[in-house]
Design an enzyme around this catalytic site. Structure first.
Site, PDB file in Angstrom:
ATOM      1  NE  ARG A 172      -3.699   2.519   0.820  1.00 54.61           N
ATOM      2  CZ  ARG A 172      -3.472   3.802   0.578  1.00 54.61           C
ATOM      3  NH1 ARG A 172      -2.340   4.183  -0.014  1.00 54.61           N
ATOM      4  NH2 ARG A 172      -4.370   4.722   0.904  1.00 54.61           N
ATOM      5  CB  SER A 263     -26.158 -31.041   2.344  1.00 51.54           C
ATOM      6  OG  SER A 263     -26.122 -31.967   1.286  1.00 51.54           O
ATOM      7  CE  LYS A 269     -21.954 -32.884   4.283  1.00 52.07           C
ATOM      8  NZ  LYS A 269     -21.197 -32.859   3.015  1.00 52.07           N
ATOM      9  CG  ASN A 271     -21.463 -28.940   4.494  1.00 51.88           C
ATOM     10  OD1 ASN A 271     -20.916 -29.984   4.835  1.00 51.88           O
ATOM     11  ND2 ASN A 271     -22.433 -28.905   3.589  1.00 51.88           N
ATOM     12  NE  ARG A 302       2.445   4.212 -22.568  1.00 56.61           N
ATOM     13  CZ  ARG A 302       1.606   4.502 -23.567  1.00 56.61           C
ATOM     14  NH1 ARG A 302       1.975   5.330 -24.539  1.00 56.61           N
ATOM     15  NH2 ARG A 302       0.416   3.974 -23.593  1.00 56.61           N
TER      16      ARG A 302
END
Length: 429
Positions: A172, A263, A269, A271, A302
């Protein structure tokens, strides 16, 4: 929103680095250039005001017309000139517009990304502090190993995220104005080229580099490298969260809002969807960074094609890394640590996870080679603990197999990681 944007363009960086933001930054460059030219008397205040009143917002139209000249600066300049006259684009070339727009977009994107990364790191620091002595089975090469603490695991995450933040901050700080004209000499502005350049940098709030960097692309490569490093650190944390949330381990879980982690086929499930998305976004970054690295070699004053290749790569790098950090921060905010399951898994792993410790203890009376052979033989037996009674009494065995007594310097390493993180935070403020 695109089909995959809900996953791959999540969080604040997606909008800050999107097409509209790039076009806005290009317009900002032209506005600031007009003001800079007025500052040094190249154009009148009225001409500068006319340029400031002109704008272009139709991304699709600019994108379509870019094909004729090979970059979007051409149609932008034509559209602004039609509105404001010849005071537009004094002394500049297309690459000045695109490179400075990239810098402006990257700067605001990195500011947001660094904020999200700091929030994620602070949450990890909380986990490390709270679980500095929460014993967990170690795992190396996917096999059980001597115990660690979950605090130490989190401390490792923390140092990686902090290192990534440092690299991003460094990239930065290197972002700078691009303004050199056709061949990097500002010759079309005569004796006032440097004065316009200085005024333009001030107007845009950007550092003025030593000289134009049309073909010297270390700034862009450094940005890509910092983003790739960040994605790697984020992906490592996300992948470990996913694994520890697995049904066979179950030491962590994401406690998200209703409906998250479901799911389509298996209703049972749950997750860790935020960590999964963080991992997915992070995996896209190395390939994008390689495009930037491959584009570093520029010819003459360039290049033909090299800087053109950077635009979508840098944009996607910012969005993908920003999304990865956003998803990791989301995952960490939902994360629940199951210390009881960690202890249960360690117990279920059996005494062989302490084989290293037992070998060192036996080496005092058998020698290291004989001790290693003896412990290897015991580990192959049906009952490791019982087999060890041929060499040690039960009290000694119980002491050697106590998890709390074999985490080494884990608590101290956690303390050091937290101290380093706290030092960074206080220095930033």
């Amino acid at each position: 929103m695109g089909l995959f944007d809900g996953v791959h363009a999540a969080g604040p960086v997606a909008a800050l680095a999107g097409d509209a933001a790039w076009l806005r930054a290009m317009v900002d460059f032209e506005h600031a250039l007009a003001l800079a030219c007025a500052d040094v008397g190249l154009i009148s205040a009225a001409e500068a005001d006319a340029v400031l009143a002109a704008t272009v917002t139709d991304v699709d139209d600019v994108g379509e017309r870019a094909a004729a000249i090979g970059n979007p600066a051409g149609p932008l300049v034509r559209a602004l000139t039609e509105q404001a006259g010849d005071a537009v684009h004094r002394g500049a070339t297309s690459q000045d517009v695109l490179d400075t727009a990239m810098v402006l977009v990257a700067a605001q994107s990195l500011d947001a990304l660094l904020g999200s990364l700091a929030a994620a790191a602070d949450r990890v620091a909380e986990l490390a502090s709270a679980h500095a002595e929460t014993v967990q089975v170690g795992r190396t090469l996917s096999q059980y190993a001597p115990p660690v603490t979950f605090g130490l695991v989190a401390a490792g995450w923390l140092t990686g995220l902090d290192a990534a933040a440092d690299r991003l901050a460094g990239a930065r700080s290197r972002l700078a104005l691009q303004f050199g004209g056709a061949v990097g000499t500002l010759s079309s502005l005569g004796t006032q080229g440097l004065a316009v350049r200085e005024a333009l940098a001030r107007r845009l709030g950007l550092p003025e580099p030593v000289l134009p960097w049309h073909t010297e692309r270390t700034r862009v490569a450094e940005l890509a490298g910092a983003l790739a490093l960040t994605a790697g650190a984020v992906g490592s944390v996300a992948q470990e969260i996913v694994r520890l949330c697995g049904s066979d381990i179950g030491e962590l879980r994401e406690d998200g809002p209703p409906g998250s982690g479901g799911s389509t086929a298996m209703p049972h499930k749950h997750n860790p969807v935020a960590a999964i998305c963080a991992s997915a976004c992070a995996r896209r970054v190395p390939g994008l960074a390689s495009t930037v690295y491959a584009s570093m070699a520029h010819e003459h004053q360039r290049s033909a094609g090299a800087w053109h290749a950077e635009w979508p790569a840098v944009q996607d790098l910012l969005v993908a890394t920003g999304s990865a950090v956003h998803w990791l921060s989301t995952s960490l905010s939902r994360l629940v640590v199951d210390a009881d399951r960690m202890r249960a898994n360690l117990t279920a792993a059996g005494g062989t996870v302490f084989a290293e410790r037992v070998t060192v203890a036996l080496a005092d009376k058998l020698g290291m080679t004989a001790a290693r052979a003896a412990v290897t033989e015991c580990a192959a037996a049906d009952d490791f603990t019982e087999a060890l009674t041929a060499h040690l009494d039960k009290a000694a065995i119980a002491d050697l197999l106590d998890p709390a007594g074999y985490v080494g310097n884990a608590p101290e390493f956690v303390r050091r990681a937290l101290a380093a993180h706290g030092g960074r935070t206080s220095n930033d403020t």
